[in-house]
Design an enzyme around this catalytic site. Sequence first.
Site, short mmCIF file in Angstrom:
data_model
loop_
_atom_site.label_atom_id
_atom_site.label_comp_id
_atom_site.label_asym_id
_atom_site.label_seq_id
_atom_site.Cartn_x
_atom_site.Cartn_y
_atom_site.Cartn_z
N GLY A 1 0.83 -1.21 0.00
CA GLY A 1 0.00 0.00 0.00
C GLY A 1 0.87 1.26 0.00
N SER B 1 -13.04 -13.05 -4.55
CA SER B 1 -12.62 -12.89 -5.95
C SER B 1 -13.40 -13.83 -6.86
CB SER B 1 -11.14 -13.23 -6.06
OG SER B 1 -10.75 -13.32 -7.41
N TYR C 1 -4.32 -18.74 -5.22
CA TYR C 1 -4.96 -17.47 -4.83
C TYR C 1 -6.47 -17.67 -4.66
CZ TYR C 1 -7.12 -12.92 -5.59
OH TYR C 1 -7.92 -11.81 -5.49
N LYS D 1 -8.99 -17.69 -1.17
CA LYS D 1 -10.20 -16.86 -1.03
C LYS D 1 -11.41 -17.74 -0.70
CE LYS D 1 -8.49 -12.77 -1.82
NZ LYS D 1 -8.54 -11.72 -0.78
N1 UFG Z 1 -3.58 -9.95 -20.57
C1 UFG Z 1 -2.85 -9.78 -21.73
N2 UFG Z 1 -1.64 -9.15 -21.64
C2 UFG Z 1 -1.13 -8.69 -20.46
C3 UFG Z 1 -1.89 -8.87 -19.29
C4 UFG Z 1 -3.12 -9.50 -19.38
O1 UFG Z 1 -3.25 -10.20 -22.82
O2 UFG Z 1 -0.02 -8.15 -20.47
C5 UFG Z 1 -4.92 -10.58 -20.66
C6 UFG Z 1 -5.08 -11.82 -19.81
O3 UFG Z 1 -4.67 -12.96 -20.52
C7 UFG Z 1 -6.60 -11.78 -19.54
C8 UFG Z 1 -6.92 -10.28 -19.47
O4 UFG Z 1 -5.84 -9.64 -20.16
O5 UFG Z 1 -7.30 -12.30 -20.63
C9 UFG Z 1 -6.97 -9.72 -18.06
O6 UFG Z 1 -5.78 -10.08 -17.37
P1 UFG Z 1 -5.40 -9.49 -15.94
O7 UFG Z 1 -4.06 -10.05 -15.58
O8 UFG Z 1 -5.58 -8.02 -15.93
O9 UFG Z 1 -6.52 -10.08 -14.98
P2 UFG Z 1 -6.99 -11.60 -14.76
O10 UFG Z 1 -8.33 -11.75 -15.41
O11 UFG Z 1 -5.95 -12.55 -15.13
O12 UFG Z 1 -7.11 -11.66 -13.18
C10 UFG Z 1 -7.79 -10.66 -12.42
C11 UFG Z 1 -7.00 -10.41 -11.15
C12 UFG Z 1 -7.01 -11.63 -10.29
C13 UFG Z 1 -8.42 -12.09 -10.04
C14 UFG Z 1 -9.19 -12.24 -11.34
C15 UFG Z 1 -10.63 -12.47 -11.05
O13 UFG Z 1 -5.68 -10.04 -11.46
O14 UFG Z 1 -6.40 -11.34 -9.07
O15 UFG Z 1 -9.08 -11.06 -12.12
O16 UFG Z 1 -11.33 -12.75 -12.23
F1 UFG Z 1 -8.43 -13.29 -9.45
#
Ligand code: UFG
Length: 328
Positions: A36, A116, A140, A144
């Site tokens: 934080g 989550s 993770y 949760k």
């Molecule tokens: N993605 C990319 N390139 C990147 C990063 C992400 O293509 O550089 C894609 C991922 O594959 C996914 C989407 O963008 O399809 C979203 O990815 P994020 O990493 O932003 O988020 P996630 O959906 O993987 O996960 C998030 C939180 C988790 C939580 C989850 C709940 O990071 O902590 O949502 O649905 F558990």
Amino acid sequence: MKILVTGGAGYIGSHTVRKLRQANHEIVIFDNLSSGHKDAIKDFELFEGDLANKQDLEKVFSENSFDGVVHFAGSIEAGESMTDPKRFFDNNFVCGLNLLEAMLAHNVKKIVFSSSAAVYGEPEKMPIKETDPKNPTNVYGLTKLMFEQVLDAYDHAYGLKSVALRYFNATGADPSGDIGPDHKNKTHLLTLILLTALGKRDAIKIFGTDFPTPDGTGIRDYVHVNDLADAHVLALEYLTNDNTSNKFNLGNGTGTSVLQVIEMSKKITGIDFKVIEEPRRDGDPANLFASSQKAKTILNWRPNFPEMQQIIETAWNWHSKHPDGFKE
Ligand code: UFG
């Protein structure tokens, strides 16, 4: 009410404490500042403490008379939870038990918990409902889900009432532009895109272009951080009025693909940036979006930022004003 907010200096926590104050609650933030930022909570009372340290908890609970707790503190990087599970079981489970022990010792019987969408894993049907099967695909999500189950058992045995809020993809920033996402380990799609637009990164990688989705890229339900924050205020009201435990999904109920987020971001920023196609990231589901009907009906939750465009605009306002985040 007087509320203890664990992890209140973090991304969702710092947006929520502002909303709690607007709703006339008195706030004490409990945060070890491991992720934080002090600058995110300048006008708030901070108790610098660690949930791993029972003496810190005893101190904050004996110095204050709390009516409830909002519990954000924990580890969030789903990928890392597979390589360092101990940290997740410690921070998200054991530390959570310490918090509940202190609450019960001081007769504090209301908690709102940051859960989550990761509790569901890879569901077979969309939109995801609260009653759908829970099969987390990473540690993770497992921590949760385990903590939600602890809360159920503590309600049954000790009358501790809880609301678990299952966030989908938390995104955006307060429209003031003075607080926003600033994670040490940056993994979230929109943050990486906007930092690329700002020239802080060379390119944005698309993880997977062969998903069974209309444009081949992954689809997620992006929800504005202030709308999540509002839900915590409503959850506390609900606990006060109804005094029953419950669980709610929080998402906009619409999916946006990675490619769509990139295209919208190029338009909003007016900046063209480099995009690289990469293979899928391990364990990424193709498509996730929520039914939040239950939160709308029972909590009377009404998102103020239902459109992806508005969410990106608020995030861009933050990142362009703070290209290096809080800079501490
Ligand atoms: N993605 C990319 N390139 C990147 C990063 C992400 O293509 O550089 C894609 C991922 O594959 C996914 C989407 O963008 O399809 C979203 O990815 P994020 O990493 O932003 O988020 P996630 O959906 O993987 O996960 C998030 C939180 C988790 C939580 C989850 C709940 O990071 O902590 O949502 O649905 F558990």
